[in-house]
Design a protein around this motif. Structure first.
Motif, PDB file in Angstrom:
ATOM      1  N   UNK A  38       0.920  -1.135  -0.017  1.00  0.00           N
ATOM      2  CA  UNK A  38       0.037   0.021   0.059  1.00  0.00           C
ATOM      3  C   UNK A  38       0.769   1.036   0.060  1.00  0.00           C
ATOM      4  N   UNK A  39       0.770   2.158  -0.778  1.00  0.00           N
ATOM      5  CA  UNK A  39       1.366   3.476  -0.976  1.00  0.00           C
ATOM      6  C   UNK A  39       0.429   4.683  -0.200  1.00  0.00           C
ATOM      7  N   UNK A  40       0.574   4.506   1.382  1.00  0.00           N
ATOM      8  CA  UNK A  40      -0.090   5.291   2.023  1.00  0.00           C
ATOM      9  C   UNK A  40       0.468   6.649   1.972  1.00  0.00           C
ATOM     10  N   UNK A  41      -0.471   7.679   2.405  1.00  0.00           N
ATOM     11  CA  UNK A  41      -0.263   9.042   2.450  1.00  0.00           C
ATOM     12  C   UNK A  41       0.544   9.615   0.973  1.00  0.00           C
ATOM     13  N   UNK A  42      -0.128   9.279   0.047  1.00  0.00           N
ATOM     14  CA  UNK A  42       0.303   9.756  -1.315  1.00  0.00           C
ATOM     15  C   UNK A  42      -0.083  11.078  -1.569  1.00  0.00           C
ATOM     16  N   UNK A  43       0.751  11.896  -1.881  1.00  0.00           N
ATOM     17  CA  UNK A  43       0.481  13.233  -2.143  1.00  0.00           C
ATOM     18  C   UNK A  43       0.036  13.589  -3.699  1.00  0.00           C
ATOM     19  N   UNK A  44      -1.337  14.064  -3.904  1.00  0.00           N
ATOM     20  CA  UNK A  44      -1.805  14.186  -5.144  1.00  0.00           C
ATOM     21  C   UNK A  44      -2.263  15.652  -5.547  1.00  0.00           C
ATOM     22  N   UNK A  45      -1.877  16.167  -6.607  1.00  0.00           N
ATOM     23  CA  UNK A  45      -1.764  17.522  -6.803  1.00  0.00           C
ATOM     24  C   UNK A  45      -2.824  17.461  -8.250  1.00  0.00           C
ATOM     25  N   UNK A  46      -3.961  18.394  -7.825  1.00  0.00           N
ATOM     26  CA  UNK A  46      -4.859  18.517  -8.873  1.00  0.00           C
ATOM     27  C   UNK A  46      -4.399  19.919  -9.950  1.00  0.00           C
ATOM     28  N   UNK A  47      -4.379  19.688 -11.191  1.00  0.00           N
ATOM     29  CA  UNK A  47      -4.001  20.751 -11.949  1.00  0.00           C
ATOM     30  C   UNK A  47      -4.783  21.034 -13.062  1.00  0.00           C
ATOM     31  N   UNK A  48      -4.779  22.441 -13.293  1.00  0.00           N
ATOM     32  CA  UNK A  48      -5.654  22.879 -14.446  1.00  0.00           C
ATOM     33  C   UNK A  48      -4.875  23.605 -15.522  1.00  0.00           C
ATOM     34  N   UNK A  49      -5.049  23.405 -16.650  1.00  0.00           N
ATOM     35  CA  UNK A  49      -4.255  23.937 -17.748  1.00  0.00           C
ATOM     36  C   UNK A  49      -5.036  25.404 -18.224  1.00  0.00           C
ATOM     37  N   UNK A  77     -14.856  23.717 -11.197  1.00  0.00           N
ATOM     38  CA  UNK A  77     -13.590  24.844 -10.986  1.00  0.00           C
ATOM     39  C   UNK A  77     -12.668  23.853 -10.882  1.00  0.00           C
ATOM     40  N   UNK A  78     -12.602  22.607 -10.821  1.00  0.00           N
ATOM     41  CA  UNK A  78     -11.422  21.837 -11.002  1.00  0.00           C
ATOM     42  C   UNK A  78     -10.764  21.762 -12.623  1.00  0.00           C
ATOM     43  N   UNK A  79     -11.863  22.029 -13.498  1.00  0.00           N
ATOM     44  CA  UNK A  79     -11.458  21.413 -14.624  1.00  0.00           C
ATOM     45  C   UNK A  79     -11.223  22.880 -15.643  1.00  0.00           C
ATOM     46  N   UNK A  80     -10.271  22.477 -16.646  1.00  0.00           N
ATOM     47  CA  UNK A  80     -10.244  23.678 -17.439  1.00  0.00           C
ATOM     48  C   UNK A  80     -11.162  23.795 -18.896  1.00  0.00           C
ATOM     49  N   UNK A  81     -11.002  24.630 -19.719  1.00  0.00           N
ATOM     50  CA  UNK A  81     -11.820  25.134 -20.455  1.00  0.00           C
ATOM     51  C   UNK A  81     -12.423  23.825 -21.429  1.00  0.00           C
ATOM     52  N   UNK A  82     -11.270  22.990 -21.666  1.00  0.00           N
ATOM     53  CA  UNK A  82     -11.677  21.675 -22.499  1.00  0.00           C
ATOM     54  C   UNK A  82     -12.153  20.471 -21.431  1.00  0.00           C
ATOM     55  N   UNK A  83     -12.275  20.717 -20.383  1.00  0.00           N
ATOM     56  CA  UNK A  83     -12.938  19.707 -19.392  1.00  0.00           C
ATOM     57  C   UNK A  83     -11.951  18.741 -19.070  1.00  0.00           C
ATOM     58  N   UNK A  84     -10.582  19.201 -18.919  1.00  0.00           N
ATOM     59  CA  UNK A  84      -9.544  18.229 -18.623  1.00  0.00           C
ATOM     60  C   UNK A  84      -9.176  18.670 -17.096  1.00  0.00           C
ATOM     61  N   UNK A  85      -8.519  17.690 -16.429  1.00  0.00           N
ATOM     62  CA  UNK A  85      -7.943  17.974 -15.078  1.00  0.00           C
ATOM     63  C   UNK A  85      -6.611  16.830 -15.152  1.00  0.00           C
ATOM     64  N   UNK A  86      -5.694  17.745 -14.585  1.00  0.00           N
ATOM     65  CA  UNK A  86      -4.102  16.982 -14.534  1.00  0.00           C
ATOM     66  C   UNK A  86      -4.132  16.465 -13.128  1.00  0.00           C
ATOM     67  N   UNK A  87      -3.808  15.107 -13.138  1.00  0.00           N
ATOM     68  CA  UNK A  87      -3.487  14.539 -11.680  1.00  0.00           C
ATOM     69  C   UNK A  87      -2.033  14.165 -11.619  1.00  0.00           C
ATOM     70  N   UNK A  88      -1.359  14.751 -10.716  1.00  0.00           N
ATOM     71  CA  UNK A  88       0.109  14.319 -10.157  1.00  0.00           C
ATOM     72  C   UNK A  88       0.015  13.724  -8.971  1.00  0.00           C
ATOM     73  N   UNK A  89       0.773  12.494  -8.959  1.00  0.00           N
ATOM     74  CA  UNK A  89       0.859  11.785  -7.832  1.00  0.00           C
ATOM     75  C   UNK A  89       2.096  11.395  -7.293  1.00  0.00           C
ATOM     76  N   UNK A  90       2.555  11.550  -6.083  1.00  0.00           N
ATOM     77  CA  UNK A  90       3.981  11.471  -5.522  1.00  0.00           C
ATOM     78  C   UNK A  90       3.745  10.719  -4.475  1.00  0.00           C
TER      79      UNK A  90
END
Length: 141
Positions: A38-49, A77-90
């Motif tokens: 299990x990868x506990x306490x994974x940091x996830x950043x939500x990005x909008x272009x 509010x989480x999505x950009x104009x094209x309806x996309x959302x970037x997920x970056x997990x570390x």
């Protein structure tokens, strides 16, 4: 007369019903390593272009629980104009290096449920660093 008396009530009701009508996007992410731990306490950043020149803007940063699960409820509010959302997990571990994860998801993919597997990277040895002629870090004097 009646209109003026009930106008504030109607405005509040209209604003409340409009906010309740916003669409919600539910997702569940599970994080594990390539060793099936299990990868506990994974940091996830939500990005909008915001546009192609400026790059992306951080919308939110969240952390998964101890079981490596992250339940998200997203809105427009989480999505950009094209309806996309970037997920970056570390994911960090004291003994092993793991590659970070990035994916763009669309509103059309919701409800979104996915298990993300982090791949480990074998860190270079001191000999490999010496052979690559990596410069030493600067020293403060």
């Amino acid at each position: 007369m009646y209109v003026m008396k009930y106008l504030p009530f109607l405005l509040v009701f209209f604003c409340f019903s409009t906010s309740m009508a916003q669409k919600k996007y539910n997702s569940q992410l599970r994080f594990e390593t390539d060793k099936k731990t299990i990868a506990s306490n994974t940091k996830v950043t939500l990005l909008k272009n915001i546009n192609s020149k400026s790059g992306a803007v951080v919308v939110d940063e969240v952390i998964s629980d101890k079981k490596g699960v992250l339940n998200l409820q997203l809105s427009e509010k989480h999505f950009d104009k094209e309806g996309l959302l970037g997920l970056q997990a570390i994911y960090y571990d004291k003994d092993v290096y793991y590659l970070s994860y990035y994916e763009e998801i669309s509103k059309k993919q919701f409800p979104f449920k996915k298990t993300i597997v982090f791949e480990h990277v074998i860190p270079p040895t001191l000999e490999e660093i010496d052979e690559a002629n990596v410069p030493l870090p600067p020293v403060l004097r």
